[in-house]
Design a protein around this motif. Structure first.
Motif, mmCIF file in Angstrom:
data_model
loop_
_atom_site.group_PDB
_atom_site.id
_atom_site.type_symbol
_atom_site.label_atom_id
_atom_site.label_comp_id
_atom_site.label_asym_id
_atom_site.label_seq_id
_atom_site.Cartn_x
_atom_site.Cartn_y
_atom_site.Cartn_z
ATOM 1 N N LEU A 20 0.692 2.243 -14.964
ATOM 2 C CA LEU A 20 1.954 1.670 -14.483
ATOM 3 C C LEU A 20 2.082 1.669 -12.965
ATOM 4 O O LEU A 20 2.696 0.765 -12.392
ATOM 5 N N ASN A 21 1.511 2.664 -12.302
ATOM 6 C CA ASN A 21 1.643 2.727 -10.849
ATOM 7 C C ASN A 21 0.888 1.623 -10.121
ATOM 8 O O ASN A 21 1.114 1.414 -8.928
ATOM 9 N N VAL A 22 -0.009 0.933 -10.832
ATOM 10 C CA VAL A 22 -0.708 -0.184 -10.188
ATOM 11 C C VAL A 22 -0.283 -1.539 -10.749
ATOM 12 O O VAL A 22 -0.099 -2.498 -9.995
ATOM 13 N N ILE A 23 -0.092 -1.625 -12.068
ATOM 14 C CA ILE A 23 0.200 -2.957 -12.622
ATOM 15 C C ILE A 23 1.591 -3.439 -12.248
ATOM 16 O O ILE A 23 1.798 -4.629 -11.984
ATOM 17 N N VAL A 24 2.567 -2.533 -12.212
ATOM 18 C CA VAL A 24 3.938 -2.959 -11.908
ATOM 19 C C VAL A 24 4.085 -3.404 -10.454
ATOM 20 O O VAL A 24 4.618 -4.494 -10.194
ATOM 21 N N PRO A 25 3.627 -2.626 -9.471
ATOM 22 C CA PRO A 25 3.720 -3.114 -8.087
ATOM 23 C C PRO A 25 2.970 -4.419 -7.854
ATOM 24 O O PRO A 25 3.455 -5.302 -7.127
ATOM 25 N N ALA A 26 1.800 -4.572 -8.462
ATOM 26 C CA ALA A 26 1.046 -5.816 -8.307
ATOM 27 C C ALA A 26 1.815 -6.992 -8.889
ATOM 28 O O ALA A 26 1.858 -8.090 -8.298
ATOM 29 N N ALA A 27 2.445 -6.777 -10.045
ATOM 30 C CA ALA A 27 3.202 -7.851 -10.691
ATOM 31 C C ALA A 27 4.425 -8.237 -9.874
ATOM 32 O O ALA A 27 4.751 -9.428 -9.726
ATOM 33 N N VAL A 28 5.111 -7.256 -9.308
ATOM 34 C CA VAL A 28 6.294 -7.550 -8.496
ATOM 35 C C VAL A 28 5.900 -8.329 -7.242
ATOM 36 O O VAL A 28 6.530 -9.341 -6.890
ATOM 37 N N ALA A 29 4.852 -7.868 -6.569
ATOM 38 C CA ALA A 29 4.414 -8.542 -5.343
ATOM 39 C C ALA A 29 3.989 -9.978 -5.618
ATOM 40 O O ALA A 29 4.255 -10.892 -4.811
ATOM 41 N N SER A 30 3.350 -10.214 -6.767
ATOM 42 C CA SER A 30 2.930 -11.574 -7.121
ATOM 43 C C SER A 30 4.119 -12.430 -7.533
ATOM 44 O O SER A 30 4.212 -13.601 -7.162
ATOM 45 N N SER B 154 -6.196 -5.976 -5.877
ATOM 46 C CA SER B 154 -7.132 -5.263 -5.003
ATOM 47 C C SER B 154 -6.409 -4.258 -4.122
ATOM 48 O O SER B 154 -6.872 -3.133 -3.921
ATOM 49 N N ILE B 155 -5.251 -4.667 -3.617
ATOM 50 C CA ILE B 155 -4.478 -3.789 -2.732
ATOM 51 C C ILE B 155 -3.981 -2.558 -3.481
ATOM 52 O O ILE B 155 -4.105 -1.422 -3.001
ATOM 53 N N VAL B 156 -3.414 -2.768 -4.661
ATOM 54 C CA VAL B 156 -2.824 -1.633 -5.389
ATOM 55 C C VAL B 156 -3.891 -0.660 -5.873
ATOM 56 O O VAL B 156 -3.667 0.558 -5.870
ATOM 57 N N GLU B 157 -5.046 -1.176 -6.275
ATOM 58 C CA GLU B 157 -6.093 -0.256 -6.723
ATOM 59 C C GLU B 157 -6.598 0.580 -5.555
ATOM 60 O O GLU B 157 -6.818 1.783 -5.692
ATOM 61 N N SER C 88 -4.149 6.973 -9.066
ATOM 62 C CA SER C 88 -4.366 5.995 -10.138
ATOM 63 C C SER C 88 -5.802 5.500 -10.178
ATOM 64 O O SER C 88 -6.279 5.058 -11.221
ATOM 65 N N ARG C 89 -6.486 5.567 -9.047
ATOM 66 C CA ARG C 89 -7.875 5.124 -9.020
ATOM 67 C C ARG C 89 -8.802 6.277 -9.433
ATOM 68 O O ARG C 89 -9.725 6.659 -8.720
ATOM 69 N N ALA C 90 -8.541 6.815 -10.581
ATOM 70 C CA ALA C 90 -9.375 7.899 -11.092
ATOM 71 C C ALA C 90 -10.617 7.355 -11.783
ATOM 72 O O ALA C 90 -11.716 7.882 -11.627
ATOM 73 N N ILE C 91 -10.440 6.296 -12.566
ATOM 74 C CA ILE C 91 -11.554 5.647 -13.275
ATOM 75 C C ILE C 91 -11.378 4.138 -13.155
ATOM 76 O O ILE C 91 -10.290 3.661 -12.820
ATOM 77 N N GLU D 140 0.828 -1.204 0.000
ATOM 78 C CA GLU D 140 0.000 0.000 0.000
ATOM 79 C C GLU D 140 0.867 1.261 0.000
ATOM 80 O O GLU D 140 0.639 2.194 -0.784
ATOM 81 N N ASP D 141 1.861 1.281 0.871
ATOM 82 C CA ASP D 141 2.718 2.468 0.974
ATOM 83 C C ASP D 141 3.545 2.686 -0.289
ATOM 84 O O ASP D 141 3.827 3.826 -0.679
ATOM 85 N N ILE D 142 3.932 1.610 -0.942
ATOM 86 C CA ILE D 142 4.701 1.723 -2.181
ATOM 87 C C ILE D 142 3.874 2.389 -3.270
ATOM 88 O O ILE D 142 4.337 3.311 -3.960
ATOM 89 N N VAL D 143 2.628 1.941 -3.407
ATOM 90 C CA VAL D 143 1.760 2.511 -4.441
ATOM 91 C C VAL D 143 1.440 3.966 -4.132
ATOM 92 O O VAL D 143 1.429 4.820 -5.030
ATOM 93 N N ARG D 144 1.195 4.264 -2.863
ATOM 94 C CA ARG D 144 0.927 5.664 -2.488
ATOM 95 C C ARG D 144 2.133 6.543 -2.812
ATOM 96 O O ARG D 144 1.980 7.680 -3.278
ATOM 97 N N ALA D 145 3.317 6.021 -2.556
ATOM 98 C CA ALA D 145 4.530 6.788 -2.858
ATOM 99 C C ALA D 145 4.666 7.040 -4.356
ATOM 100 O O ALA D 145 5.090 8.123 -4.783
ATOM 101 N N LEU D 146 4.323 6.050 -5.172
ATOM 102 C CA LEU D 146 4.377 6.225 -6.624
ATOM 103 C C LEU D 146 3.375 7.273 -7.083
ATOM 104 O O LEU D 146 3.675 8.101 -7.957
ATOM 105 N N ASP D 147 2.184 7.253 -6.494
ATOM 106 C CA ASP D 147 1.193 8.268 -6.849
ATOM 107 C C ASP D 147 1.596 9.644 -6.330
ATOM 108 O O ASP D 147 1.345 10.666 -6.984
ATOM 109 N N ASP D 148 2.223 9.685 -5.158
ATOM 110 C CA ASP D 148 2.770 10.961 -4.664
ATOM 111 C C ASP D 148 3.758 11.543 -5.671
ATOM 112 O O ASP D 148 3.749 12.749 -5.946
#
Length: 596
Positions: free
Chosen positions: A540-550, A562-565, A571-574, A426-434
């Motif tokens: 990219l801010n959601v698919i890459v972190p999800a892929a790495v974690a998996s 679910s976590i990254v979205e 990134s969760r604009a639409i 969660e914190d990684i994705v937030r940092a990427l969006d920051d």
């Protein structure tokens, strides 16, 4: 984790991320390949056709020749066929082809009287569609959309009122009207047509401006000028010579006077300049010629006119369209650099490397987020290249591929290293969006500072969903009802815009005097808010972190998605990110687990 395992994970994530370009965006890129929603694929494929012909040395000239068919018709027919294959119907295919042909160097008109040829009419006939009056042509969608009917109405009312020209046809003697004594002499060339050109273009353009404002739309100078021009060009003699001093005899027609009047009325700059190359265009000639094309082209649709806007979104002055501008719009708008690339590649005699470098360097300086811009161009070009491969899509893919590869790699490496440290997903994705917010703030502030010649600083303080709505969709995807707080500084002035979208903008537009002193800051803040709200063009801010974690086997793909979205507050604009993240994460895991 040893180095080999890290390399395997990074490699798996990179390969999974690019395996299907549809996963790189929340926009429906596959649908665009069929013309559903937008026609920018046709822009790219037609540019491929025309550029290929130009690089072969073939001519695009519309000639005044005593022949049934010009050689250029073969090129146009091929381009129209490719446009239809790319999702355009006949009228839209004709419009896209004629517009790009014009920018590639074809004349809008040639010849009088027998053998007279018009670019728009030629494209329409080759596309096999019927002519339609200018009243049926819509504007592009600019929140709302209207037709050119107000311009046609106003020009025709002026006809009835006798205000288009000082000459009353009732006073013209027999054997003068419809003769060279009228058409090639003082009455027509020095009085009737100059007056009709100036008055008609002014009246038609003003009518479009008033009508757009009446529909709650910002009156758009380019749109109003070209449709106002088209309305009078349905009536006036478009091949008429102009008075001495207004242009070169035999080369300047009443179309130029129409364009000149429309440009002045709309407040457009007298000259515009092509991005990358800097080539100068006389705006009066540009607007007049486009109006002439439109009056002959048939009845394009709203999405055809949206593609039309992006074709002309190629000028440094940003007179129309979005894809040539600073912001990163949804994938369906991406199109300007196909035309810019066409002009530059031909100018550079097919030198792909030189052209690619020019485009990259120019875009780096003129984007709120160059990384997103390059990824968007790459994605659209890859899909267009599936429809009709050619020099423009190939060149733009080559130009933007290093930026795309870098964007994926650094995110994968950052995510892996942070997960190893124990940082939560969660914190990684937030940092990427920051970082995405900070990038937009930085580039927008620098660009506006340069444009306006004084220090501009924009800071996003809050972005959240459901500013005023209670639906589940609006609560989850913030772009549908954004709650945005932004601070704008200009020199020593500071304005805090709390509730920009749902509170301040409506009050200012409705004339609340209490907020009039913040009006200047709204445009700066809105540019940044728009950039972030349209962030769904890049996942990219959601698919890459999800892929790495998996791939690291910390989470199952669905769980990681679910976590990254949920964590991706920007990134969760639409909708769409969760689905893409699931697909990429699963493939990355499968690649890691594969044993030959």
């Amino acid at each position: 984790m040893n180095t080999e395992d890290k390399m395997k994970i990074i490699s798996a994530v990179e390969l999974a991320s690019v395996s299907n370009v549809s996963n790189l965006t929340n926009d429906r890129i596959e649908a665009l390949a069929g013309g559903h929603g937008m026609l920018n694929m046709a822009i790219h494929t037609v540019a491929n056709v025309i550029t290929e012909e130009l690089l072969k040395g073939n001519t695009l000239s519309i000639e005044f020749a005593d022949v049934r068919r010009l050689p250029v018709a073969d090129i146009m027919e091929k381009a129209i066929k490719v446009a239809k294959k790319s999702g355009a119907d006949g009228a839209n295919a004709a419009l896209i082809t004629a517009s790009i042909m014009y920018l590639a160097g074809s004349a809008a008109q040639v010849g009088i009287p027998a053998g007279n040829r018009k670019l728009g009419a030629t494209a329409r006939m080759l596309a096999g569609v019927d002519r339609s009056g200018v009243a049926a042509i819509p504007t592009a969608k600019m929140n709302n959309k209207i037709s050119a009917f107000p311009a046609v109405l106003a020009v025709n009312q002026a006809l009835l009122d006798g205000t288009l020209t000082s000459v009353n046809g009732n006073n013209v003697p027999d054997f003068v009207g419809d003769s060279p004594l009228y058409g090639h002499s003082a009455l027509g060339e020095d009085t009737v047509w100059p007056e009709m050109a100036v008055n008609g273009a002014r009246i038609g353009t003003e009518a479009m401006m008033q009508a757009m404002a009446g529909a709650g739309m910002i009156p758009h100078p380019f749109t109003c000028a070209v449709l106002g021009s088209a309305a009078i060009l349905e009536i006036i003699h478009p091949d008429a010579e102009v008075p001495e001093g207004e242009g070169t005899y035999g080369r300047t027609t009443s179309v130029y006077l129409v364009g000149k009047s429309a440009v002045k009325t709309a407040g457009l700059p007298e000259k515009v300049h092509l991005k990358v190359l800097g080539t100068e265009f006389d705006t009066a000639k540009l607007i007049g010629d486009i109006g002439l094309i439109l009056k002959d082209i048939g009845a394009p649709s709203v999405i055809g006119m949206m593609a039309f806007d992006e074709i002309f979104s190629i000028f440094e002055e940003r007179i129309v369209g979005s894809s040539g501008g600073y912001g990163n719009s949804p994938m369906g708008h991406v199109g300007a650099y196909a035309i810019i690339g066409m002009k530059a590649l031909v100018e550079n005699k097919g030198d792909v490397e030189k052209t690619a470098k020019q485009i990259i360097e120019e875009k780096k300086l003129h984007s709120f987020n160059p990384e997103v811009a390059f990824c968007s161009i790459n994605t659209v070009c890859r899909k267009a290249n599936e429809l009709h491969s050619g020099p423009i899509t190939k060149m733009l893919i080559d130009a933007t591929e290093p930026a795309r590869a870098h964007a994926i790699h650094w995110r994968a490496l950052y995510t892996l290293e942070e997960l190893e440290k124990g940082t939560s997903l969660e914190d990684i994705v937030r940092a990427l969006d920051d970082k995405k917010v900070e990038t937009t703030e930085k580039y927008a502030s620098a660009i506006f500072t340069k444009d306006y010649g004084q220090p501009i600083e924009i800071k996003v303080r809050k972005i959240a969903a459901a500013a005023r709505r209670t639906s589940k969709l609006a609560k989850k995807y913030w772009s549908f009802d954004p709650l945005v707080d932004i601070t704008v500084k200009r020199g020593n002035e500071t304005v805090e815009l709390n509730g920009l979208s749902h509170d301040i903008i409506p009050k200012v537009v409705k004339g609340n005097s209490e907020y009039e002193d913040v009006r200047w800051a709204i445009s700066f803040a809105s540019a940044v808010a728009n950039e972030l709200s349209l962030n769904g063009c890049n996942t990219l801010n959601v698919i890459v972190p999800a892929a790495v974690a998996s791939a690291m086997k910390l989470y199952e793909p669905k769980e990681a998605a679910s976590i990254v979205e949920e964590a991706g507050y920007i990134s969760r604009a639409i909708p769409g990110g969760k689905m893409a993240a699931t697909k990429v994460a699963k493939l990355a895991l499968d690649i890691v687990n594969y044993n030959a």
